[in-house]
Design a protein around this motif. Structure first.
Motif, PDB file in Angstrom:
ATOM      1  N   CYS A  51       0.821  -1.213   0.000  1.00  0.00           N
ATOM      2  CA  CYS A  51       0.000   0.000   0.000  1.00  0.00           C
ATOM      3  C   CYS A  51       0.856   1.265   0.000  1.00  0.00           C
ATOM      4  CB  CYS A  51      -0.921   0.016   1.213  1.00  0.00           C
ATOM      5  SG  CYS A  51      -2.235  -1.229   1.165  1.00  0.00           S
ATOM      6  N   THR A  52       2.031   1.197   0.633  1.00  0.00           N
ATOM      7  CA  THR A  52       2.870   2.399   0.714  1.00  0.00           C
ATOM      8  C   THR A  52       3.427   2.818  -0.636  1.00  0.00           C
ATOM      9  OG1 THR A  52       4.840   1.074   1.226  1.00  0.00           O
ATOM     10  CG2 THR A  52       3.523   1.880   3.093  1.00  0.00           C
ATOM     11  N   THR A  53       3.487   1.879  -1.569  1.00  0.00           N
ATOM     12  CA  THR A  53       4.023   2.210  -2.900  1.00  0.00           C
ATOM     13  C   THR A  53       2.928   2.338  -3.950  1.00  0.00           C
ATOM     14  OG1 THR A  53       4.357  -0.162  -3.366  1.00  0.00           O
ATOM     15  CG2 THR A  53       6.209   1.063  -2.371  1.00  0.00           C
ATOM     16  N   ALA A  54       1.671   2.272  -3.508  1.00  0.00           N
ATOM     17  CA  ALA A  54       0.557   2.368  -4.468  1.00  0.00           C
ATOM     18  C   ALA A  54       0.477   3.779  -5.037  1.00  0.00           C
ATOM     19  CB  ALA A  54      -0.755   1.997  -3.775  1.00  0.00           C
ATOM     20  N   ALA A  55       0.008   3.867  -6.265  1.00  0.00           N
ATOM     21  CA  ALA A  55      -0.136   5.166  -6.937  1.00  0.00           C
ATOM     22  C   ALA A  55      -1.445   5.821  -6.488  1.00  0.00           C
ATOM     23  CB  ALA A  55      -0.108   4.980  -8.452  1.00  0.00           C
ATOM     24  N   ILE A  56      -1.440   6.360  -5.276  1.00  0.00           N
ATOM     25  CA  ILE A  56      -2.693   6.902  -4.737  1.00  0.00           C
ATOM     26  C   ILE A  56      -3.137   8.160  -5.468  1.00  0.00           C
ATOM     27  CG2 ILE A  56      -2.244   5.926  -2.455  1.00  0.00           C
ATOM     28  CD1 ILE A  56      -1.403   8.722  -1.552  1.00  0.00           C
ATOM     29  N   TRP A  57      -2.230   8.796  -6.173  1.00  0.00           N
ATOM     30  CA  TRP A  57      -2.612   9.998  -6.914  1.00  0.00           C
ATOM     31  C   TRP A  57      -3.656   9.689  -7.978  1.00  0.00           C
ATOM     32  CZ3 TRP A  57      -1.840   9.592 -12.121  1.00  0.00           C
ATOM     33  CH2 TRP A  57      -0.925   8.641 -12.549  1.00  0.00           C
ATOM     34  N   ALA A  58      -3.727   8.412  -8.418  1.00  0.00           N
ATOM     35  CA  ALA A  58      -4.673   8.047  -9.471  1.00  0.00           C
ATOM     36  C   ALA A  58      -6.043   7.679  -8.919  1.00  0.00           C
ATOM     37  CB  ALA A  58      -4.116   6.876 -10.288  1.00  0.00           C
ATOM     38  N   LEU A  59      -6.169   7.571  -7.584  1.00  0.00           N
ATOM     39  CA  LEU A  59      -7.443   7.149  -6.998  1.00  0.00           C
ATOM     40  C   LEU A  59      -8.435   8.298  -6.955  1.00  0.00           C
ATOM     41  CD1 LEU A  59      -6.172   5.046  -3.933  1.00  0.00           C
ATOM     42  CD2 LEU A  59      -6.978   4.197  -6.144  1.00  0.00           C
ATOM     43  N   PRO A  60      -9.698   8.010  -7.199  1.00  0.00           N
ATOM     44  CA  PRO A  60     -10.725   9.046  -7.021  1.00  0.00           C
ATOM     45  C   PRO A  60     -10.884   9.380  -5.544  1.00  0.00           C
ATOM     46  CG  PRO A  60     -11.746   6.939  -7.516  1.00  0.00           C
ATOM     47  CD  PRO A  60     -10.272   6.742  -7.690  1.00  0.00           C
ATOM     48  N   ALA A  64      -9.973   4.388   1.798  1.00  0.00           N
ATOM     49  CA  ALA A  64      -8.675   3.831   2.179  1.00  0.00           C
ATOM     50  C   ALA A  64      -8.214   4.398   3.523  1.00  0.00           C
ATOM     51  CB  ALA A  64      -7.640   4.124   1.098  1.00  0.00           C
ATOM     52  N   LEU A  65      -8.471   5.689   3.751  1.00  0.00           N
ATOM     53  CA  LEU A  65      -8.118   6.303   5.035  1.00  0.00           C
ATOM     54  C   LEU A  65      -8.889   5.638   6.172  1.00  0.00           C
ATOM     55  CD1 LEU A  65      -6.731   8.499   6.734  1.00  0.00           C
ATOM     56  CD2 LEU A  65      -8.673  10.010   6.175  1.00  0.00           C
ATOM     57  N   ASP A  66     -10.186   5.425   5.976  1.00  0.00           N
ATOM     58  CA  ASP A  66     -10.993   4.758   6.996  1.00  0.00           C
ATOM     59  C   ASP A  66     -10.471   3.349   7.271  1.00  0.00           C
ATOM     60  OD1 ASP A  66     -12.611   6.973   7.216  1.00  0.00           O
ATOM     61  OD2 ASP A  66     -14.163   6.207   5.870  1.00  0.00           O
ATOM     62  N   ALA A  67     -10.097   2.631   6.210  1.00  0.00           N
ATOM     63  CA  ALA A  67      -9.601   1.265   6.373  1.00  0.00           C
ATOM     64  C   ALA A  67      -8.273   1.249   7.110  1.00  0.00           C
ATOM     65  CB  ALA A  67      -9.456   0.603   4.996  1.00  0.00           C
ATOM     66  N   ALA A  68      -7.388   2.208   6.795  1.00  0.00           N
ATOM     67  CA  ALA A  68      -6.090   2.274   7.467  1.00  0.00           C
ATOM     68  C   ALA A  68      -6.269   2.575   8.955  1.00  0.00           C
ATOM     69  CB  ALA A  68      -5.210   3.346   6.807  1.00  0.00           C
ATOM     70  N   HIS A 104      -8.953   1.917  10.791  1.00  0.00           N
ATOM     71  CA  HIS A 104      -9.569   0.738  11.398  1.00  0.00           C
ATOM     72  C   HIS A 104      -8.504  -0.330  11.681  1.00  0.00           C
ATOM     73  CE1 HIS A 104     -12.888  -2.013  12.247  1.00  0.00           C
ATOM     74  NE2 HIS A 104     -12.256  -2.928  11.522  1.00  0.00           N
ATOM     75  N   LEU A 105      -7.599  -0.542  10.701  1.00  0.00           N
ATOM     76  CA  LEU A 105      -6.530  -1.524  10.875  1.00  0.00           C
ATOM     77  C   LEU A 105      -5.575  -1.110  11.987  1.00  0.00           C
ATOM     78  CD1 LEU A 105      -5.088  -4.075   9.880  1.00  0.00           C
ATOM     79  CD2 LEU A 105      -3.891  -2.638   8.190  1.00  0.00           C
ATOM     80  N   GLU A 106      -5.287   0.179  12.066  1.00  0.00           N
ATOM     81  CA  GLU A 106      -4.396   0.679  13.108  1.00  0.00           C
ATOM     82  C   GLU A 106      -4.973   0.388  14.497  1.00  0.00           C
ATOM     83  OE1 GLU A 106      -2.196   4.914  14.262  1.00  0.00           O
ATOM     84  OE2 GLU A 106      -4.070   4.919  13.120  1.00  0.00           O
ATOM     85  N   GLN A 107      -6.276   0.574  14.667  1.00  0.00           N
ATOM     86  CA  GLN A 107      -6.914   0.314  15.955  1.00  0.00           C
ATOM     87  C   GLN A 107      -6.861  -1.177  16.305  1.00  0.00           C
ATOM     88  OE1 GLN A 107     -10.075   4.007  15.422  1.00  0.00           O
ATOM     89  NE2 GLN A 107     -10.858   1.974  15.715  1.00  0.00           N
ATOM     90  N   ARG A 108      -7.098  -2.051  15.316  1.00  0.00           N
ATOM     91  CA  ARG A 108      -7.061  -3.489  15.578  1.00  0.00           C
ATOM     92  C   ARG A 108      -5.633  -3.948  15.904  1.00  0.00           C
ATOM     93  NH1 ARG A 108     -10.738  -7.211  11.951  1.00  0.00           N
ATOM     94  NH2 ARG A 108     -10.660  -8.314  13.946  1.00  0.00           N
ATOM     95  N   LEU A 109      -4.658  -3.366  15.222  1.00  0.00           N
ATOM     96  CA  LEU A 109      -3.267  -3.702  15.526  1.00  0.00           C
ATOM     97  C   LEU A 109      -2.883  -3.231  16.933  1.00  0.00           C
ATOM     98  CD1 LEU A 109      -1.485  -2.941  12.129  1.00  0.00           C
ATOM     99  CD2 LEU A 109      -1.726  -5.177  13.248  1.00  0.00           C
ATOM    100  N   ALA A 110      -3.486  -2.114  17.358  1.00  0.00           N
ATOM    101  CA  ALA A 110      -3.222  -1.635  18.714  1.00  0.00           C
ATOM    102  C   ALA A 110      -3.688  -2.660  19.735  1.00  0.00           C
ATOM    103  CB  ALA A 110      -3.910  -0.292  18.946  1.00  0.00           C
ATOM    104  N   ALA A 111      -4.842  -3.292  19.473  1.00  0.00           N
ATOM    105  CA  ALA A 111      -5.334  -4.330  20.372  1.00  0.00           C
ATOM    106  C   ALA A 111      -4.370  -5.509  20.419  1.00  0.00           C
ATOM    107  CB  ALA A 111      -6.724  -4.783  19.923  1.00  0.00           C
ATOM    108  N   ASP A 128     -12.091  -5.012  17.761  1.00  0.00           N
ATOM    109  CA  ASP A 128     -13.006  -4.903  16.617  1.00  0.00           C
ATOM    110  C   ASP A 128     -12.770  -3.641  15.803  1.00  0.00           C
ATOM    111  OD1 ASP A 128     -14.195  -7.272  17.345  1.00  0.00           O
ATOM    112  OD2 ASP A 128     -15.834  -6.326  18.455  1.00  0.00           O
ATOM    113  N   GLY A 129     -11.884  -2.775  16.272  1.00  0.00           N
ATOM    114  CA  GLY A 129     -11.588  -1.542  15.541  1.00  0.00           C
ATOM    115  C   GLY A 129     -12.566  -0.430  15.821  1.00  0.00           C
TER     116      GLY A 129
END
Length: 416
Positions: free
Chosen positions: A15-24, A31-35, A37-44, A105-106
């Protein structure tokens, strides 16, 4: 577990190397919401690992004095951050399974989880386990809408929702504890600096805190469109006005109630040319401008020296504008006489139109009421003041402000 985390690490790396400039835009937000959510679950997951390592005594076996110190070295954290991590892991493991699950659960951030855990622990002590379980559900739901700071404020009234029969008593106990803590911790420190300035630091209890706000706030508004003082400078000047007002009441204990005594020691020629600096009885030297301004409405002990440094004349201490003369001055000016100012008489100094060092006399015809701000302004600007034909003060603006220099008056105070 390690294999799953390794796979997640690979996915994140991609994900860090994805071409995010091309995303709508909508995909960027998703993607921000998903990141998040994942950060919160990893914290657990991280908290679970920390708790297990702490319970096994891994840190001490590897030579560290505590798990927090070991985490500081291992994860390059600050000691305070590592300590909070250990404490939260222990809290969630010991008595907050609902909070731990919500974090897994995030649905919570670690900061929100810490707030909820603290609140639930208080509820557990006050109202028991059943109320604590209800509190977890209520606070977790609130966490979807409020940040940690707001969540902590809401948590102070959680008993209203989970144990209303105990809420009033608990709130009273909390207020009593807070009041006792405020009374214990109240203090004010006045620290004199080397250049004569004073640093004020302290903590006021809740009741006292309302007093300076109520007194200072009305005095901190800018005085006209040309007022260039910062908010901090306006609060400083408002505090000075309050002190002057207190000194004028005459109700302070013995030795209080008089403006500072100014001892002016200067050569006679310098004094008449308005160049002489002054010295307070504390030893602090003041600029000639400050001396002349303070001398307008102060107890003065002038000491004039000849060329050989010997005293020529030591005048007796006296109040310049007080008693009947000040009362007549108040009746005439009704407050600060500077154009557009609404400060009442009690906030004002008596300013000599023709300064005493220039031979000015103490009389109604040579005095004008000015608030602290405009008193300073008049001494440090090109404005001048004089009495009009009707005996009332009028102010001459500087030429840069009004090339015609038409005299101006204060029409705010009602004349009768």
């Amino acid at each position: 577990m390690f294999g799953g985390l390794a796979q997640a690490d690979d996915a994140v790396g991609a994900c860090t190397t994805a071409a995010i400039w091309a995303l709508p835009e909508h995909e960027l937000i998703a993607a921000l919401d998903a990141a998040h959510h994942l950060e919160q679950r990893l914290a657990a997951v991280k908290l679970t690992l920390v708790r297990e390592l702490d319970g096994r005594g891994t840190a001490r076996r590897q030579g560290a004095s505590s798990t927090a110190v070991w985490l500081r070295e291992r994860l390059r954290l600050t000691v305070s951050a590592a300590r909070r991590l250990v404490e939260l892991a222990a809290t969630l493991d010991a008595g907050s399974p609902g909070v731990r699950q919500a974090l897994a659960d995030g649905d919570l951030t670690p900061q929100q989880a810490r707030v909820i855990a603290d609140t639930v622990r208080t509820v557990q002590t006050t109202a028991g386990g059943e109320a604590a379980d209800k509190a977890v559900g209520v606070l977790t739901d609130w966490a979807r809408h409020f940040d940690p700071t707001q969540l902590r404020k809401l948590g102070t009234r959680i008993l209203d929702h989970v144990a209303p029969d105990l809420a009033d008593a608990a709130a009273r106990a909390a207020l009593d504890a807070e009041a006792a803590r405020a009374t214990r911790d109240r203090h004010l420190t006045l620290s004199e600096q080397t250049d004569g300035r004073l640093r004020l630091t302290g903590t006021l209890d809740a009741e006292t805190a309302g007093l300076p706000r109520a007194a200072i706030d009305p005095l901190t508004a800018p005085v006209g469109p040309d007022d260039q003082r910062s908010p901090g400078q306006r609060r400083h000047d408002a505090l000075a006005d309050l002190c002057r007002l207190s000194l004028r009441t005459g109700e302070l204990p013995e030795h209080g109630g008089d403006p500072a005594q100014i001892v002016i020691t200067t050569h006679y020629d310098d004094l008449t040319r308005q160049l002489g600096a002054g010295t307070l009885d504390t030893g602090l030297r003041l600029t000639p401008e400050t001396v002349r301004r303070l001398a307008c409405d102060a107890a003065i002990l002038p000491t004039v020296l000849n060329g050989a440094g010997q005293p020529l004349d030591v005048g007796r201490q006296r109040r310049l504008v007080t008693g009947p003369l000040r009362r007549v001055l108040v009746l005439r000016d009704r407050g600060c006489a500077f154009p557009g100012c609404d400060r009442p008489p009690r906030w004002c100094d008596a300013h000599h139109i023709n300064h005493w060092t220039d031979g000015g006399v103490t009389s109604l015809d040579n005095a004008v009421l000015l608030c602290g701000h405009h008193h300073r302004h008049l001494h440090h600007s090109d404005w001048t003041v004089q009495l009009g034909a009707d005996g009332h003060p009028q102010f001459i603006p500087p030429a840069w402000l009004d090339p015609e220099q038409v005299p101006r008056r204060n029409h705010y105070h009602r004349r009768t």
